[in-house]
Structure formats: structure tokens, C-alpha cells
Write an enzyme that holds these catalytic residues in place. Structure first.
Site, PDB file in Angstrom:
ATOM      1  N   SER A 172      46.982  28.701  39.435  1.00 30.32           N
ATOM      2  CA  SER A 172      47.048  28.489  40.879  1.00 30.32           C
ATOM      3  C   SER A 172      48.484  28.272  41.349  1.00 30.32           C
ATOM      4  CB  SER A 172      46.126  27.330  41.232  1.00 30.32           C
ATOM      5  OG  SER A 172      45.720  27.446  42.567  1.00 30.32           O
TER       6      SER A 172
ATOM      7  N   HIS B  74      37.488  29.220  40.933  1.00 29.10           N
ATOM      8  CA  HIS B  74      38.925  28.984  40.789  1.00 29.10           C
ATOM      9  C   HIS B  74      39.143  27.861  39.773  1.00 29.10           C
ATOM     10  CE1 HIS B  74      43.063  28.943  42.144  1.00 29.10           C
ATOM     11  NE2 HIS B  74      43.003  27.646  42.413  1.00 29.10           N
TER      12      HIS B  74
HETATM   13  C1  GTR Z   1      45.305  26.039  47.427  1.00 25.63           C
HETATM   14  C2  GTR Z   1      46.344  27.031  47.863  1.00 25.63           C
HETATM   15  C3  GTR Z   1      46.490  28.099  46.842  1.00 25.63           C
HETATM   16  C4  GTR Z   1      46.512  27.568  45.429  1.00 25.63           C
HETATM   17  C5  GTR Z   1      45.660  26.345  45.211  1.00 25.63           C
HETATM   18  C6  GTR Z   1      45.943  25.511  43.978  1.00 25.63           C
HETATM   19  O1  GTR Z   1      45.050  25.082  48.356  1.00 25.63           O
HETATM   20  O2  GTR Z   1      45.902  27.544  49.083  1.00 25.63           O
HETATM   21  O3  GTR Z   1      47.622  28.878  47.141  1.00 25.63           O
HETATM   22  O4  GTR Z   1      47.809  27.330  45.030  1.00 25.63           O
HETATM   23  O5  GTR Z   1      45.783  25.463  46.252  1.00 25.63           O
HETATM   24  O6  GTR Z   1      47.068  25.362  43.552  1.00 25.63           O
HETATM   25  O7  GTR Z   1      44.979  24.913  43.487  1.00 25.63           O
END
Ligand code: GTR
Length: 423
Positions: free
Chosen positions: A263, A404
């Protein structure tokens, strides 16, 4: 229980500020606007890149410069490790399977001090071992269930459900992210894991008075200049400093460091790999917008959304491209091309639309031109592969089922990919 709490926390992080801006977010392929990507092998002056030499001497540095000035921001100075402290080491970790080592790297300038804690699990062999180097979100103690791991004393985003209160972790926080770090599988496969907490280098908040940034301020300066580093570049800088240390560690094969991140930390891993060619392999796990995903598709998180939710991640110049991605002289496939000729793995998840899996795939596909120019196979797939069907050339890619996250499945592919290129 811990896992549920961690999941809720991550959902909160992911949805957080961004949710308010999601009404107009593109989440269907048919809504993606028409776009034209800059060609990886066409220079900014319009000339075609036809040789390895022109790629290495002209095109690569020119692309790198644009990402430095317009996207991530440049590091305003140099600072090396002042001191290394070994807290402890043991030959008895993982029931005798692994070596564990905990050290701190100290950075000193004027009256400022920064400490970066490094936790290592290494296979027990007399040879130097290849390693995965990766940041974690809440501290090294969260990575693995081992009471010997020191609790971080750094600022950590609050999450009472895993015992993070008043921005400090507690005993309850131990092993709270262990699902993401299959330490035993990694070590059994012959790799070390080098874990660091990203907040040691720069706490993840829109505050430039802490972390590494102020070390380089001129008198009366309180935040980086418009073309200077945001947090992603600071985290990438931290990865390079850990690489400086690893080059001195007799147990580590510093020619085989795979830098990996999930991420926002995948964005940092990619930028670290682009900016510092000592990283022999780069792995982007669901890095999304500002990471592997193409900005011009505007699918899921966009430049405006990310700059609004996380104003500290990129340099201020990047704000110019809010709702204006077409004017960006580069797109993220060119960031991936900067990794060439080194092996690069890009991973997506079916349930992670926010990161635009198709945009991540296409980016890897279009980066292939640089690899091919250098005589290598880029991504061995013209079309997006099916779910859970990894492809591995010098560029690897998969989209897996699930949300995710950084999962065991992801790690299994990274280990295979490392076996293919490191062994
Ligand atoms: C989210 C963000 C993403 C990603 C994610 C993370 O809120 O929108 O770009 O980086 O965080 O790091 O878990």
C-alpha cells in the site's frame, strides 16, 4: 480477535478522510476516460530511445528527475548513519531455526537525533543470505509473536483495539500484524526478513516538524520546499539508509536485497527502488495511486483524492496535477521502468478496486518496453491474467482473490519470484 481489530483499523485507515470524496470515484471500467500515456521509450524532446546507452545515460535520468521534482520530491541533503547499536542477537529464534538480531541506527545532526530500529530474522547458515527488506505499519513487535522483540517507543497512530493508546504501543500490540509476516516460511525458503517501522523515519501525519524532514531545514524553514520530499520520499530515504547498514552486515548478501512494501509502503518501496539502484528487486503489494497504478485512468483513488487525504505524502508540486493528470509529464509505468533491468513484482487484489488493479497491471505491461530494450523479458502477459494466476518474467504480476492486504499467498509468489531471480 486481534485480527478483527487490525482489520477494522486498516479499514478505518483506508476509508478515513477519503470517504467524503468518493462520490464521483470511478469504479467501473466503462467509466475510465480516454487517455494517452507518455511512451517509455520516447524522450521529452520527442526523440526515440533505441539503445541501452541512451536509456541509461539520458532517458532514465530524465524520467527520474521528473518524478523527483514533480511527484515525490528531492532529498535536500545527505546524512549517513552516525552510530549502530546492537541490542541483542540470538541463535535460538523460531525454536532454533533462525537468527534474530535487533539493532538501532542513529542519525544525528546539530541537536537532532533519530533512531531507526531494525529487526532481522535470518536463516542459520554460514553464507550471506538474500533478504526481504520491508517497512511495517505499527512497529516491529507487531510482526511476529516473539516476546524478545523490543516494543517501539515511536509515535504510532492510535488503535486502542490492539493496545495503541496515546500514540504509544503496549504489550497488547505484540503480534497484531503477524498475519502479514510469515517469518517461518521466509526463513525456511532461505531468506532473511529485515523489518523496520516506517514511523521511525517519519511519523505518518501531516506534520513536518518531526521525523527526518527538519534535519535539513535552513533557518526559519518549517516545511519542505515545493520540490522537496514528502513522506514517501522520506520513507524511501530510510530504506536506503538501512541498505547502507546491510552492506556492512556480514550475515546479509546486500547484492540481493528485495525491497517490499504494501500500500503506501509499496509506493515507498517503488520510489526507493527507482532512486537507489542497490535494491536488486522491488515488490509492490497493492500500492495503487502514486505507486504502481496509472494516474491517467483516474480509477479509484485519484491524484486529487490522495493529495487531499494525505497532503504530506508527495511534494507540493504534485498538487498541480489534481484533476489535471494529463499535464503530468510522466505516468506511473515510467516509475516502474526505472526499476529495469532489476526484477520487479507488482501485485493487486480483486477486492482492492481503490488501488485500480487493472491500472497496476497495465503499468507493469507498459514498463516492459524498457526491459525489452535491455534484452530482458518484461511482463510475460499481454492481457491481464486471471485471478490467482501469477505470471513471472523479469516483471511479475498477480491479482489474487481477497481484500487490500499483504497475505501468505502474496508472500508465496514473492518467494517464488526471488527463487527465480536470486538463486
Ligand atoms: C489509503 C490510501 C491508499 C493506500 C492505503 C494504505 O487510505 O488511499 O493510497 O496507500 O491507504 O496505505 O493502506
Amino acid at each position: 480477535m486481534k485480527n478483527i481489530a487490525a482489520l477494522l483499523f486498516l479499514t478505518f485507515l483506508t476509508l478515513g478522510n477519503a470517504s467524503a470524496q468518493r462520490e464521483n470515484v470511478i469504479s467501473e471500467e466503462s467509466k475510465v476516460p480516454e487517455y494517452k500515456l507518455p511512451d517509455v521509450l520516447t524522450r521529452f524532446n520527442g526523440k526515440k530511445v533505441k539503445s541501452e546507452k541512451v536509456w541509461l545515460k539520458k532517458q532514465r535520468p530524465e524520467i527520474l528527475k521528473v518524478f523527483t521534482n514533480e511527484v515525490y520530491g528531492k532529498v535536500p541533503g545527505e546524512l549517513g548513519i552516525s552510530d549502530v547499536k546492537v541490542w541483542e542477537s540470538s541463535e535460538e529464534a523460531l525454536g532454533g531455526l533462525a537468527r534474530r538480531k535487533q539493532i538501532s541506527l542513529f542519525f544525528d545532526k546539530d541537536d537532532r537525533h533519530l533512531e531507526v530500529n531494525v529487526l532481522m530474522y535470518l536463516p542459520k547458515t554460514t553464507e550471506k543470505v538474500p533478504v526481504f527488506l520491508a517497512y511495517n505499519f505499527t512497529g516491529n513487535h507487531a510482526v511476529f509473536n516473539d516476546p524478545a522483540i523490543r516494543l517501539t517507543e515511536s509515535w504510532v497512530a492510535n488503535n486502542p483495539s490492539v493496545g495503541i493508546i496515546n500514540n504509544q504501543v503496549t504489550e497488547q500490540s505484540r503480534a497484531s500484524a503477524e498475519d502479514r509476516w510469515p517469518v517461518e516460511e521466509i526463513v525456511k525458503a532461505g531468506y532473511g526478513l529485515v523489518a523496520i517501522y516506517y514511523g521511525d523515519v517519519d511519523p505518518d501525519k501531516n506534520d513536518f516538524s518531526d521525523g527526518i524532514h527538519p534535519f535539513f531545514y535552513q533557518q526559519n524553514q518549517v516545511s519542505p520546499k515545493f520540490n522537496e520530499w514528502g513522506s514517501i520520499a522520506a520513507w524511501a530515504w530510510g530504506l536506503s539508509r538501512v541498505a547502507d547498514y546491510l552492506e556492512q552486515d556480514p550475515m546479509v548478501d546486500a547484492k540481493k536485497i528485495a525491497v517490499l512494501g504494501h500500500s503506501r509502503l509499496g509506493k515507498a518501496a517503488l520510489w526507493a527502488g527507482a532512486a537507489d539502484q542497490r535494491f536488486a528487486m522491488v515488490i509492490s503489494n497493492e500500492s495503487g495511486c502514486g505507486g504502481a497504478a496509472l494516474s491517467r485512468r483516474k480509477f479509484g483513488e485519484t491524484v486529487r483524492i490522495i493529495n487531499t487525504s494525505f497532503p504530506h505524502w508527495f511534494c507540493d508540486n504534485f498538487l498541480k496535477y489534481n484533476d489535471n493528470e494529463e499535464q503530468l509529464p510522466v505516468d506511473q509505468h515510467q516509475l516502474l521502468a526505472l526499476i529495469a533491468p532489476r526484477p520487479l513484482y507488482v501485485a493487486s487484489a480483486e477486492g482492492d478496486k481503490w488501488a485500480d488493479p487493472r491500472g497496476e497491471f497495465l503499468s507493469a505491461k507498459y514498463a516492459s518496453a524498457a526491459y525489452e530494450l535491455l534484452g530482458l523479458e518484461g511482463l510475460p502477459a499481454k492481457e491481464m491474467p486471471g485471478i490467482n494466476q501469477p505470471v513471472m518474467g523479469t516483471i511479475g504480476y498477480h491479482i489474487r482473490t481477497g481484500k487490500h492486504d499483504l497475505s501468505l499467498y502474496d508472500w508465496q509468489q514473492y518467494i517464488k519470484f526471488a527463487d527465480k531471480h536470486f538463486k
